[in-house]
Design a protein around this motif. Structure first.
Motif, PDB file in Angstrom:
ATOM      1  N   ALA A  50       0.860  -1.189   0.000  1.00 29.26           N
ATOM      2  CA  ALA A  50       0.000   0.000   0.000  1.00 29.26           C
ATOM      3  C   ALA A  50       0.895   1.237   0.000  1.00 29.26           C
ATOM      4  CB  ALA A  50      -0.913   0.005   1.216  1.00 29.26           C
ATOM      5  N   VAL A  51       0.491   2.267  -0.729  1.00 27.94           N
ATOM      6  CA  VAL A  51       1.308   3.481  -0.884  1.00 27.94           C
ATOM      7  C   VAL A  51       0.525   4.685  -0.390  1.00 27.94           C
ATOM      8  CG1 VAL A  51       2.469   5.008  -2.522  1.00 27.94           C
ATOM      9  CG2 VAL A  51       2.585   2.524  -2.831  1.00 27.94           C
ATOM     10  N   LEU A  52       1.188   5.495   0.448  1.00 28.27           N
ATOM     11  CA  LEU A  52       0.666   6.798   0.866  1.00 28.27           C
ATOM     12  C   LEU A  52       1.627   7.854   0.330  1.00 28.27           C
ATOM     13  CD1 LEU A  52      -1.299   8.568   2.438  1.00 28.27           C
ATOM     14  CD2 LEU A  52       0.067   8.170   4.496  1.00 28.27           C
ATOM     15  N   ASP A  53       1.212   8.549  -0.712  1.00 27.33           N
ATOM     16  CA  ASP A  53       2.091   9.481  -1.421  1.00 27.33           C
ATOM     17  C   ASP A  53       1.401  10.832  -1.558  1.00 27.33           C
ATOM     18  OD1 ASP A  53       3.980  10.712  -2.937  1.00 27.33           O
ATOM     19  OD2 ASP A  53       3.545   9.600  -4.783  1.00 27.33           O
ATOM     20  N   PRO A  54       1.490  11.700  -0.521  1.00 23.72           N
ATOM     21  CA  PRO A  54       0.820  13.006  -0.595  1.00 23.72           C
ATOM     22  C   PRO A  54       1.439  13.949  -1.618  1.00 23.72           C
ATOM     23  CG  PRO A  54       2.144  12.839   1.398  1.00 23.72           C
ATOM     24  CD  PRO A  54       2.151  11.486   0.768  1.00 23.72           C
ATOM     25  N   SER A  55       2.720  13.786  -1.941  1.00 24.49           N
ATOM     26  CA  SER A  55       3.366  14.701  -2.884  1.00 24.49           C
ATOM     27  C   SER A  55       3.095  14.309  -4.335  1.00 24.49           C
ATOM     28  CB  SER A  55       4.873  14.743  -2.632  1.00 24.49           C
ATOM     29  OG  SER A  55       5.436  13.445  -2.813  1.00 24.49           O
ATOM     30  N   ASN A  56       3.078  13.019  -4.628  1.00 27.88           N
ATOM     31  CA  ASN A  56       2.795  12.512  -5.970  1.00 27.88           C
ATOM     32  C   ASN A  56       3.634  13.228  -7.039  1.00 27.88           C
ATOM     33  OD1 ASN A  56       1.527  10.878  -7.885  1.00 27.88           O
ATOM     34  ND2 ASN A  56      -0.140  12.344  -8.214  1.00 27.88           N
ATOM     35  N   ASP A  57       4.945  13.252  -6.821  1.00 30.34           N
ATOM     36  CA  ASP A  57       5.844  13.915  -7.759  1.00 30.34           C
ATOM     37  C   ASP A  57       6.607  12.873  -8.572  1.00 30.34           C
ATOM     38  OD1 ASP A  57       8.128  13.064  -6.145  1.00 30.34           O
ATOM     39  OD2 ASP A  57       7.504  14.634  -4.751  1.00 30.34           O
ATOM     40  N   VAL A  59       9.737  11.941  -8.485  1.00 31.81           N
ATOM     41  CA  VAL A  59      10.653  11.078  -7.729  1.00 31.81           C
ATOM     42  C   VAL A  59       9.890   9.950  -7.049  1.00 31.81           C
ATOM     43  CG1 VAL A  59      12.331  11.006  -5.851  1.00 31.81           C
ATOM     44  CG2 VAL A  59      12.257  12.986  -7.373  1.00 31.81           C
ATOM     45  N   THR A  60       8.791  10.274  -6.383  1.00 31.34           N
ATOM     46  CA  THR A  60       8.033   9.226  -5.687  1.00 31.34           C
ATOM     47  C   THR A  60       7.425   8.237  -6.674  1.00 31.34           C
ATOM     48  OG1 THR A  60       6.054  10.629  -5.650  1.00 31.34           O
ATOM     49  CG2 THR A  60       7.515  10.727  -3.738  1.00 31.34           C
ATOM     50  N   ARG A  61       6.925   8.746  -7.811  1.00 29.98           N
ATOM     51  CA  ARG A  61       6.343   7.840  -8.812  1.00 29.98           C
ATOM     52  C   ARG A  61       7.414   6.903  -9.367  1.00 29.98           C
ATOM     53  NH1 ARG A  61       3.443  12.529 -10.437  1.00 29.98           N
ATOM     54  NH2 ARG A  61       4.932  12.870 -12.148  1.00 29.98           N
ATOM     55  N   ARG A  62       8.624   7.417  -9.527  1.00 40.49           N
ATOM     56  CA  ARG A  62       9.723   6.567 -10.030  1.00 40.49           C
ATOM     57  C   ARG A  62      10.041   5.451  -9.030  1.00 40.49           C
ATOM     58  NH1 ARG A  62      14.209   7.724 -13.312  1.00 40.49           N
ATOM     59  NH2 ARG A  62      15.332   5.767 -13.716  1.00 40.49           N
ATOM     60  N   ILE A  63      10.055   5.802  -7.753  1.00 41.18           N
ATOM     61  CA  ILE A  63      10.340   4.795  -6.717  1.00 41.18           C
ATOM     62  C   ILE A  63       9.217   3.758  -6.657  1.00 41.18           C
ATOM     63  CG2 ILE A  63      10.603   4.437  -4.229  1.00 41.18           C
ATOM     64  CD1 ILE A  63      11.988   7.148  -4.089  1.00 41.18           C
ATOM     65  N   ILE A  64       7.976   4.229  -6.732  1.00 38.42           N
ATOM     66  CA  ILE A  64       6.829   3.307  -6.686  1.00 38.42           C
ATOM     67  C   ILE A  64       6.849   2.367  -7.884  1.00 38.42           C
ATOM     68  CG2 ILE A  64       4.313   3.162  -6.783  1.00 38.42           C
ATOM     69  CD1 ILE A  64       4.268   5.885  -5.301  1.00 38.42           C
ATOM     70  N   ASP A  65       7.137   2.901  -9.063  1.00 38.30           N
ATOM     71  CA  ASP A  65       7.191   2.064 -10.266  1.00 38.30           C
ATOM     72  C   ASP A  65       8.301   1.030 -10.171  1.00 38.30           C
ATOM     73  OD1 ASP A  65       5.092   3.455 -11.327  1.00 38.30           O
ATOM     74  OD2 ASP A  65       6.324   4.788 -12.563  1.00 38.30           O
ATOM     75  N   ARG A  66       9.435   1.448  -9.620  1.00 41.34           N
ATOM     76  CA  ARG A  66      10.542   0.491  -9.474  1.00 41.34           C
ATOM     77  C   ARG A  66      10.173  -0.638  -8.502  1.00 41.34           C
ATOM     78  NH1 ARG A  66      16.077   0.739 -10.077  1.00 41.34           N
ATOM     79  NH2 ARG A  66      15.573   2.118 -11.817  1.00 41.34           N
ATOM     80  N   THR A  77      -2.682  -1.020  -3.408  1.00 39.59           N
ATOM     81  CA  THR A  77      -3.565  -0.052  -2.760  1.00 39.59           C
ATOM     82  C   THR A  77      -2.884   1.305  -2.661  1.00 39.59           C
ATOM     83  OG1 THR A  77      -4.461  -1.860  -1.406  1.00 39.59           O
ATOM     84  CG2 THR A  77      -5.004   0.378  -0.723  1.00 39.59           C
ATOM     85  N   TYR A  78      -3.650   2.348  -2.939  1.00 39.64           N
ATOM     86  CA  TYR A  78      -3.181   3.721  -2.730  1.00 39.64           C
ATOM     87  C   TYR A  78      -4.017   4.350  -1.612  1.00 39.64           C
ATOM     88  CZ  TYR A  78      -0.227   3.595  -6.872  1.00 39.64           C
ATOM     89  OH  TYR A  78       0.754   3.275  -7.776  1.00 39.64           O
ATOM     90  N   LEU A  79      -3.343   4.800  -0.571  1.00 40.17           N
ATOM     91  CA  LEU A  79      -4.014   5.375   0.588  1.00 40.17           C
ATOM     92  C   LEU A  79      -4.021   6.903   0.498  1.00 40.17           C
ATOM     93  CD1 LEU A  79      -2.308   3.083   3.266  1.00 40.17           C
ATOM     94  CD2 LEU A  79      -4.472   2.710   2.082  1.00 40.17           C
ATOM     95  N   GLY A  92      -6.357  -7.012   6.516  1.00 35.78           N
ATOM     96  CA  GLY A  92      -5.586  -8.034   5.822  1.00 35.78           C
ATOM     97  C   GLY A  92      -5.406  -7.762   4.346  1.00 35.78           C
ATOM     98  N   ASP A  93      -5.550  -6.481   3.934  1.00 37.64           N
ATOM     99  CA  ASP A  93      -5.456  -6.138   2.522  1.00 37.64           C
ATOM    100  C   ASP A  93      -4.021  -5.985   2.046  1.00 37.64           C
ATOM    101  OD1 ASP A  93      -8.196  -6.110   2.457  1.00 37.64           O
ATOM    102  OD2 ASP A  93      -8.372  -3.933   2.691  1.00 37.64           O
ATOM    103  N   VAL A  94      -3.101  -5.659   2.957  1.00 31.06           N
ATOM    104  CA  VAL A  94      -1.721  -5.361   2.553  1.00 31.06           C
ATOM    105  C   VAL A  94      -0.755  -6.067   3.497  1.00 31.06           C
ATOM    106  CG1 VAL A  94      -2.338  -3.127   1.567  1.00 31.06           C
ATOM    107  CG2 VAL A  94      -1.633  -3.269   3.958  1.00 31.06           C
ATOM    108  N   ASP A  95       0.486  -6.236   3.006  1.00 29.60           N
ATOM    109  CA  ASP A  95       1.560  -6.805   3.815  1.00 29.60           C
ATOM    110  C   ASP A  95       2.623  -5.771   4.169  1.00 29.60           C
ATOM    111  OD1 ASP A  95       0.511  -9.522   3.469  1.00 29.60           O
ATOM    112  OD2 ASP A  95       1.183  -9.311   1.394  1.00 29.60           O
ATOM    113  N   LEU A  96       2.691  -4.708   3.366  1.00 31.89           N
ATOM    114  CA  LEU A  96       3.724  -3.688   3.541  1.00 31.89           C
ATOM    115  C   LEU A  96       3.158  -2.346   3.094  1.00 31.89           C
ATOM    116  CD1 LEU A  96       6.883  -3.525   4.238  1.00 31.89           C
ATOM    117  CD2 LEU A  96       7.214  -3.472   1.765  1.00 31.89           C
ATOM    118  N   ALA A  97       3.504  -1.285   3.814  1.00 28.64           N
ATOM    119  CA  ALA A  97       3.050   0.058   3.443  1.00 28.64           C
ATOM    120  C   ALA A  97       4.265   0.946   3.196  1.00 28.64           C
ATOM    121  CB  ALA A  97       2.172   0.650   4.537  1.00 28.64           C
ATOM    122  N   LEU A  98       4.178   1.737   2.126  1.00 26.11           N
ATOM    123  CA  LEU A  98       5.246   2.674   1.748  1.00 26.11           C
ATOM    124  C   LEU A  98       4.691   4.087   1.899  1.00 26.11           C
ATOM    125  CD1 LEU A  98       8.034   3.249   0.446  1.00 26.11           C
ATOM    126  CD2 LEU A  98       6.923   3.025  -1.781  1.00 26.11           C
TER     127      LEU A  98
END
Length: 367
Positions: A50-57, A59-66, A77-79, A92-98
């Motif tokens: 699951a990803v919580l990305d308030p900036s959505n820039d 750099v963050t999109r590149r890290i998420i894609d990688r 999941t996007y929070l 029980g929807d996710v195992d790890l949150a970024l």
């Protein structure tokens, strides 16, 4: 020499004639090498992120894609707020949150960029491995994007472990041991007890008594139900006061779900007893169908998500898998019973199916 060869041939004929012996001699090694080869693994696979990305820039999109492109992780999941993080874990929807902080790209150059990895540490070994894999990918992706002169330490994730920050292994093995012990006591001992009556010929004597066969079978099962409840109480007391594993959720619902699992295990033991004729056959069936699969495929030791699809399918028909999942949620995570309804529903359905089949086959065989 001819007599010796004749005896050797006779023994071969005896072995080949017994299908159960042939199954153990030739089938058991194949099953073991497949299970141990695919189930026992230290790698993590199919980790739901699951990803919580308030900036959505960029750099963050590149890290998420990688991270999403890795064979180990899948962004599902996007929070939208920090409050949703723990709720996603409890469901029980996710195992790890970024989690990224705001204005991440601009803060990279000032050293104020922060990225956090939140992992479910009810299984500490898996949580550590997942966080380690993800941290390496994120650090490598960040290093590639940073311009010259900017330190790579700007994008080093901070790891947070939910439910078990002390990384105690007892948090992981207590639910698994509860499932294994209750399964073996109820199913294996019940099947042996009833088959012993058949093998010694005393079952026929019991059946001609005024007591109905249904009550005879239930009378055999009740002592093991009581002993299993005593074992459950002992395990919980030792877990809390000796091992320091708290009951974070409702004790009432934990005991209720455990009693349901005990009933499922008793029904499975009755089914084995209705099919098998000897104690040895019942022991072999219990060991082959219960003990080894429960240890390897129920999630007690190894994560189910890392197994091949066929083993995950087999795991889905094991009652211990759903019980261990329910205990981890109720006892370790402290979730509400509404988030365990899937596990409870599956165990209830298994109990209904097993008890129906076992009584039907038992009656048909005795008639």
């Amino acid at each position: 020499m001819k007599q010796f060869i004749a005896f050797v041939r006779k023994e071969f004929f005896h072995i080949f004639r017994d299908r159960r012996t042939m199954l153990i001699l030739l089938g058991m090694p194949i099953v073991q090498i497949i299970l141990f080869g695919f189930a026992i693994t230290t790698e993590v696979k199919n980790v739901r992120v699951a990803v919580l990305d308030p900036s959505n820039d960029m750099v963050t999109r590149r890290i998420i894609d990688r991270l999403d492109a890795s064979e180990y992780f899948s962004v599902t999941t996007y929070l939208h707020s920090p409050a949703e993080v723990e709720a996603a874990f409890k469901r029980g929807d996710v195992d790890l949150a970024l989690i990224f902080n705001e204005q991440f790209a601009s803060r990279v150059y000032t050293g104020e960029a922060r990225v956090q990895l939140v992992s479910d540490a009810t299984d500490p070994n898996t949580a550590t491995t997942q966080a380690g894999y993800a941290a390496n990918i994120i650090t490598a992706a960040g290093r590639e994007m940073l311009p010259p002169g900017v330190q790579a330490t700007s994008i080093i994730p901070e790891v947070k472990l939910l439910y078990n920050p002390q990384m105690k292994s007892a948090y992981n093995f207590v639910p698994g041991v509860m499932g294994l012990i209750l399964m073996l006591i109820c199913a294996m001992m019940t099947s042996i007890s009833i088959v012993r009556e058949k093998e010694t010929g005393t079952m026929e004597i019991l059946l001609v008594s005024p007591v109905k066969p249904l009550f005879i079978i239930l009378a055999k099962a009740v002592p093991y139900f009581v002993l299993s409840f005593v074992n459950l109480t002992t395990i919980l007391l030792l877990s809390v006061y000796v091992l320091g594993v708290p009951v974070a959720g409702s004790l009432f619902w934990l005991i209720t779900v455990s009693l349901l699992f005990i009933f499922v295990s008793l029904a499975l033991g009755l089914l084995i007893s209705s099919v098998m004729r000897t104690q040895v056959a019942a022991m072999l069936a219990s060991g082959l169908m219960l003990m080894m699969p429960t240890m390897l495929l129920s999630g007690m030791i190894f994560p189910i998500e890392s197994m091949p699809v066929i083993l995950q399918t087999i795991s889905a028909i094991l009652p211990a898998r759903w019980y261990i999942q329910a205990v981890r949620k109720l006892m370790i995570e402290g979730v509400d019973i509404s988030l365990v309804l899937t596990e409870v529903g599956i165990l209830a359905a298994m109990a209904t199916i097993l008890i129906t089949i076992s009584f039907k086959k038992f009656k048909n065989r005795l008639e």
